[in-house]
Every structure is written in C-alpha cells, then in structure tokens.
Design a protein around this motif. Structure first.
Motif, PDB file in Angstrom:
ATOM      1  N   ALA A 141      41.460  12.748 -98.448  1.00  0.00           N
ATOM      2  CA  ALA A 141      42.460  13.811 -98.531  1.00  0.00           C
ATOM      3  C   ALA A 141      43.072  14.133 -97.178  1.00  0.00           C
ATOM      4  CB  ALA A 141      41.806  15.079 -99.092  1.00  0.00           C
ATOM      5  N   THR A 142      42.581  13.484 -96.145  1.00  0.00           N
ATOM      6  CA  THR A 142      43.053  13.835 -94.807  1.00  0.00           C
ATOM      7  C   THR A 142      44.562  13.659 -94.684  1.00  0.00           C
ATOM      8  OG1 THR A 142      40.935  13.029 -93.983  1.00  0.00           O
ATOM      9  CG2 THR A 142      42.661  13.440 -92.367  1.00  0.00           C
ATOM     10  N   TYR A 143      45.023  12.441 -95.005  1.00  0.00           N
ATOM     11  CA  TYR A 143      46.447  12.153 -94.870  1.00  0.00           C
ATOM     12  C   TYR A 143      47.269  12.941 -95.878  1.00  0.00           C
ATOM     13  CZ  TYR A 143      50.392   9.261 -93.422  1.00  0.00           C
ATOM     14  OH  TYR A 143      51.587   8.827 -92.909  1.00  0.00           O
ATOM     15  N   ILE A 144      46.759  13.042 -97.116  1.00  0.00           N
ATOM     16  CA  ILE A 144      47.475  13.779 -98.165  1.00  0.00           C
ATOM     17  C   ILE A 144      47.671  15.237 -97.764  1.00  0.00           C
ATOM     18  CG2 ILE A 144      47.353  14.577-100.561  1.00  0.00           C
ATOM     19  CD1 ILE A 144      45.629  12.080-101.124  1.00  0.00           C
ATOM     20  N   GLY A 197      52.805   9.531 -89.026  1.00  0.00           N
ATOM     21  CA  GLY A 197      52.535   8.098 -89.050  1.00  0.00           C
ATOM     22  C   GLY A 197      52.255   7.541 -87.667  1.00  0.00           C
ATOM     23  N   ALA A 198      52.969   8.052 -86.656  1.00  0.00           N
ATOM     24  CA  ALA A 198      52.756   7.587 -85.290  1.00  0.00           C
ATOM     25  C   ALA A 198      51.367   7.967 -84.786  1.00  0.00           C
ATOM     26  CB  ALA A 198      53.818   8.174 -84.363  1.00  0.00           C
ATOM     27  N   ALA A 199      50.936   9.191 -85.084  1.00  0.00           N
ATOM     28  CA  ALA A 199      49.622   9.644 -84.629  1.00  0.00           C
ATOM     29  C   ALA A 199      48.506   8.822 -85.277  1.00  0.00           C
ATOM     30  CB  ALA A 199      49.438  11.126 -84.955  1.00  0.00           C
ATOM     31  N   PHE A 200      48.602   8.634 -86.590  1.00  0.00           N
ATOM     32  CA  PHE A 200      47.589   7.841 -87.287  1.00  0.00           C
ATOM     33  C   PHE A 200      47.638   6.390 -86.813  1.00  0.00           C
ATOM     34  CE2 PHE A 200      45.749   5.394 -90.736  1.00  0.00           C
ATOM     35  CZ  PHE A 200      44.625   6.145 -91.058  1.00  0.00           C
ATOM     36  N   GLY A 201      48.849   5.861 -86.628  1.00  0.00           N
ATOM     37  CA  GLY A 201      48.987   4.476 -86.183  1.00  0.00           C
ATOM     38  C   GLY A 201      48.423   4.256 -84.793  1.00  0.00           C
ATOM     39  N   LEU A 202      48.619   5.223 -83.891  1.00  0.00           N
ATOM     40  CA  LEU A 202      48.065   5.093 -82.548  1.00  0.00           C
ATOM     41  C   LEU A 202      46.541   5.067 -82.599  1.00  0.00           C
ATOM     42  CD1 LEU A 202      48.529   5.008 -79.506  1.00  0.00           C
ATOM     43  CD2 LEU A 202      48.582   7.502 -79.493  1.00  0.00           C
ATOM     44  N   GLY A 203      45.973   5.942 -83.428  1.00  0.00           N
ATOM     45  CA  GLY A 203      44.524   5.917 -83.593  1.00  0.00           C
ATOM     46  C   GLY A 203      44.041   4.610 -84.188  1.00  0.00           C
ATOM     47  N   PHE A 204      44.826   4.062 -85.104  1.00  0.00           N
ATOM     48  CA  PHE A 204      44.459   2.812 -85.766  1.00  0.00           C
ATOM     49  C   PHE A 204      44.507   1.642 -84.779  1.00  0.00           C
ATOM     50  CE2 PHE A 204      44.933  -0.614 -88.924  1.00  0.00           C
ATOM     51  CZ  PHE A 204      43.929  -0.251 -89.800  1.00  0.00           C
ATOM     52  N   VAL A 205      45.366   1.728 -83.754  1.00  0.00           N
ATOM     53  CA  VAL A 205      45.426   0.699 -82.720  1.00  0.00           C
ATOM     54  C   VAL A 205      44.236   0.834 -81.769  1.00  0.00           C
ATOM     55  CG1 VAL A 205      46.719  -0.111 -80.709  1.00  0.00           C
ATOM     56  CG2 VAL A 205      47.915   0.395 -82.840  1.00  0.00           C
ATOM     57  N   LEU A 206      43.916   2.072 -81.379  1.00  0.00           N
ATOM     58  CA  LEU A 206      42.811   2.298 -80.450  1.00  0.00           C
ATOM     59  C   LEU A 206      41.450   2.034 -81.091  1.00  0.00           C
ATOM     60  CD1 LEU A 206      44.053   5.621 -78.790  1.00  0.00           C
ATOM     61  CD2 LEU A 206      44.161   3.320 -77.830  1.00  0.00           C
ATOM     62  N   GLY A 207      41.354   2.275 -82.401  1.00  0.00           N
ATOM     63  CA  GLY A 207      40.073   2.157 -83.088  1.00  0.00           C
ATOM     64  C   GLY A 207      39.416   0.790 -82.968  1.00  0.00           C
ATOM     65  N   PRO A 208      40.125  -0.318 -83.310  1.00  0.00           N
ATOM     66  CA  PRO A 208      39.482  -1.632 -83.217  1.00  0.00           C
ATOM     67  C   PRO A 208      38.990  -1.970 -81.812  1.00  0.00           C
ATOM     68  CG  PRO A 208      41.450  -1.763 -84.571  1.00  0.00           C
ATOM     69  CD  PRO A 208      41.446  -0.391 -83.963  1.00  0.00           C
ATOM     70  N   ALA A 209      39.750  -1.574 -80.791  1.00  0.00           N
ATOM     71  CA  ALA A 209      39.304  -1.833 -79.420  1.00  0.00           C
ATOM     72  C   ALA A 209      38.002  -1.093 -79.129  1.00  0.00           C
ATOM     73  CB  ALA A 209      40.392  -1.413 -78.437  1.00  0.00           C
ATOM     74  N   LEU A 210      37.938   0.166 -79.517  1.00  0.00           N
ATOM     75  CA  LEU A 210      36.721   0.953 -79.314  1.00  0.00           C
ATOM     76  C   LEU A 210      35.568   0.391 -80.147  1.00  0.00           C
ATOM     77  CD1 LEU A 210      35.385   3.399 -78.017  1.00  0.00           C
ATOM     78  CD2 LEU A 210      36.260   4.809 -79.889  1.00  0.00           C
ATOM     79  N   ILE A 254      42.565  10.966 -84.468  1.00  0.00           N
ATOM     80  CA  ILE A 254      41.118  10.759 -84.469  1.00  0.00           C
ATOM     81  C   ILE A 254      40.676  10.114 -85.770  1.00  0.00           C
ATOM     82  CG2 ILE A 254      38.886  11.940 -84.408  1.00  0.00           C
ATOM     83  CD1 ILE A 254      40.148  14.001 -82.540  1.00  0.00           C
ATOM     84  N   ASP A 255      41.298  10.516 -86.874  1.00  0.00           N
ATOM     85  CA  ASP A 255      40.975   9.918 -88.163  1.00  0.00           C
ATOM     86  C   ASP A 255      41.343   8.441 -88.167  1.00  0.00           C
ATOM     87  OD1 ASP A 255      40.010  10.149 -90.825  1.00  0.00           O
ATOM     88  OD2 ASP A 255      42.065  10.102 -91.555  1.00  0.00           O
TER      89      ASP A 255
END
Length: 398
Positions: A113-116, A139-152, A16-17
């Motif tokens: 601080a989320t990732y840290i 990394g996979a969870a954050f990366g998946l969110g990072f892929v979905l984010g621009p589309a949304l 989500i982040d």
C-alpha cells in the motif's frame, strides 16, 4: 507544486521504500540456492513464481487498501503497510525454505500500500493542475531508491547473504518513524467515505471504477502502456546478451543509467514540460517518445544507438504520472485511494501477463528454427503504444 514538509516526507519514504525493494535483487540467485533450489534454472523458476505471487496479491488487495485509506485516512494505512513490510523482510531474512519465502512475497503484496497510499496522499494535497508533475516526483523518488538499492544490496551481501534483508527491514522501520512522527493526515474526516462489504471485492471495485464517467479511457491507456513498458525489465538483460553479448556488469550499468535518466526526467524535465506545454501535449510527446524508443531498440544492432535511444526511452516514462493525474482529476477526494488502488491492480495484471507474452515472443524469434528477430518484443510494445494514442487524444480536457 511547492516542496512542503509532508510532500518531502512522502518522497523520502518512497525513496527508502525503493531502496528496500531493489536491495534484494542482487542476492536472489544465492538466496534461492540457500533455501533449497537445486539449480539455477529451478531458482529462476521459483523467482518468477514469487514475482507473480506478489503481483497477483497486489491485484487482489490494491483496491481494498485504497478503499481503506479513503475510509480511515492515508496515514494509518501507510503506517500499517510499512510496519508489515518491516516484519516481512525479517521473515525473508530468516526463511529456510522456498515456501516461507513465497509466503513472505504474498504478505508483501498484501501490504503493498506504500505507493498506492502515497499517490493518494499527493492527490489530496496537490492542486488538480499540479498532480501530473507531483506524481512524476513520486516516480523519481522511488526510481532513485530502486537504482541505489541494488548497489547497496551487492555490497552488503559480502557480509552475509541475508544482510540486505536486514537492512531493508531497518529502512522500512525508519519509514514507520517518518510516517508516525512527522507525517500529518491529508484526508480530513469530512472528505472520507464509509468502508462497506462491496469494497472487499476487488473485481467489483475495478468494475465501479471503469463505470465512472471519463475514467475508463485513462485506465485502459495506463494498462496498455504498463504492459508495453514491461518489455524493458523483462527482456533487457536477455536482449542485451543476445544482440551485444553483454555481460552482467554492462547489463547492470545500462539499467542503472536508465533508472537515473528516468529519475532526472520525472523530477526535472516533466515539471518544466507541463508548465510549457500543458499535461495533454506533454503526454502525447511521452507516447511518441515511447514509440520511437521501442521501435529503435527493435531494429538497432549498434551500441552507440542504444546510448542515443536510452534518453528518448526515459522521456516516455512521463506518460504514467500524467495519465494517473488525469484519472485522479476525474474523481472526488473521497475516491482517490480506490482509484490509485485500481491503477495499482491493473499494473499488477500487466506485470503478470507481459513477461509471459514478451519472453514467449523473444524465444520464438531467437530460435534457430524460426525467423531471427530478437527485437520483436520491442516492436510489439511500440505497436501497442501507438494504438492508445487515439484514445489519449479523446482524453483532452475541455
């Protein structure tokens, strides 16, 4: 590592982040115009300033945040960071000037601080030999969110230019709820350490981290790799336009494909590789893949070659979680937060310096007055990665 409840909550929180971070990317040019940028060039300049401000603030506050989580626990620091991000997105949605946006980015860097904290949390609950695969899942969870984010973000901007910020704020608020009601504390009171004045000095904290026996080499390797790997987000769009004349759609499509491949590698391939070959050999494979991919992109002029090289490049992203795991295994439970904070600070320095170096080299080699070689930055990145392989060979566990 078993996918326990707390681990799944951390993964959901980071996904989500990642959506919240990526959702604002598509609107940046229009947003810059809304708050007063007179041209695309000025908007790009201010966008770069904001990225640098975020990275610089993360550098200064990363070790402090990590130390706070070592002293007071992961859960309260994570909740505070997510709550601050919730408010920060509201500030950016309501901003009417470039300076307010800049302040928003600085606040986001302070609350980064989320990732840290999430990484320190996983280090608390994972066994030492499971940390590499566990960090890969992060990394996979954050990366998946990072892929979905621009589309949304692209879809929601059709409603209103600042709609993505309001959605990001709502997602951050959901994260606060996850952490507040579902996430237990991972660092028991007997494993905490006092927070002192020296923890407020990020430079002293970084120096102490480098002084820990066996920690300097993985920290140096992480910094160099992060610097080299910045060639992708920094230059992919410009390189694709220069070499293949790609439009925005094709650039976005290839970036999304790369993000999906990274998520698949870190969530699926990395755990299997570490089981079969161990962390050390898997790390060497990742670094060799990085050299091959960067070297390939440096010389290729065919689109089909990009399709072949892209999965190899995704394999190279196994390196950061494995080096992070090695660093985590060199310190006690009461120092996991500060080590992850130092790693985040070094990554921030790379994020500030690498774009300046990579874009400068790219410009000099596509200028009509010089030698034409648009792949030069990729060749530099390959060379830097090759240099750290001997250092990694010294990291081999006894």
């Amino acid at each position: 590592m078993k996918l326990t409840g707390p681990f799944l909550i951390i993964l959901a929180t980071l996904m989500i982040d990642g959506i919240g971070v990526g959702i604002v990317f598509p609107i940046m040019p229009d947003l810059m115009e809304r708050v007063g940028a007179s041209s695309t060039a000025e908007g790009a300049l201010w966008g770069g300033v904001m990225m640098s401000a975020y990275a610089a603030t993360m550098f200064l506050f990363g070790p402090i945040v990590g130390s706070l989580s070592d002293a007071f626990g992961r859960r309260p620091v994570l909740i505070a960071a997510l709550a601050t991000l919730t408010i920060d997105y509201v500030i950016m949605a309501m901003a009417q000037s470039l300076w307010i946006l800049l302040i928003g980015r600085v606040v986001a860097g302070m609350a980064g601080a989320t990732y840290i904290t999430a990484t320190a949390y996983i280090a608390d609950i994972a066994k030492p030999d499971e940390r590499g695969a566990a960090f890969g899942m992060i990394g996979a969870a954050f990366g998946l969110g990072f892929v979905l984010g621009p589309a949304l973000g692209g879809l929601s901007s059709g409603w209103h230019i600042v709609a993505p910020f309001w959605i990001a704020s709502g997602l951050a608020a959901v994260n606060v709820g996850f952490a507040l009601f579902l996430l237990p504390e991972s660092l028991t009171s007997d494993r905490r350490r006092p927070f002192g004045k020296r923890d407020l000095n990020p430079f002293a904290t970084i120096a102490r981290a480098f002084a820990i026996p066996g920690l300097a080499i993985p920290l140096v390797c992480l910094f160099v790799f992060e610097f080299a790997n910045m060639v992708y987000p920094t230059l992919w769009a410009f390189w694709g336009r220069e070499v293949f004349n790609w439009d925005g759609f094709r650039i976005g499509l290839t970036l999304s494909a790369y993000g999906i491949l990274i998520a698949a590698v870190q969530a699926g391939v990395l755990p299997q590789m570490t089981k079969r070959f161990g962390d050390y050999r898997t790390l060497l494979i990742a670094l060799i893949a990085a050299v091959v991919a960067m070297g390939g992109f440096a010389w290729t002029t065919a689109v089909w070659a990009v399709a072949v090289i892209l999965p190899i490049a995704a394999l190279s992203d196994m390196a950061p979680p494995l080096m992070t795991a090695y660093a985590a295994n060199r310190v006690g439970e009461d120092q996991q937060g500060v080590v992850q904070g130092v790693i985040a600070s070094l990554a921030s320095v790379a994020a500030v310096l690498a774009p300046l170096a990579m874009t400068g080299i790219f410009e000099s080699y596509v200028d009509d007055t010089g030698v034409y070689f648009p792949g030069a930055p990729y060749l530099l990145a390959a060379g830097l990665t090759l240099l750290i392989i001997p250092l990694v060979m010294r990291m081999r566990a006894k």
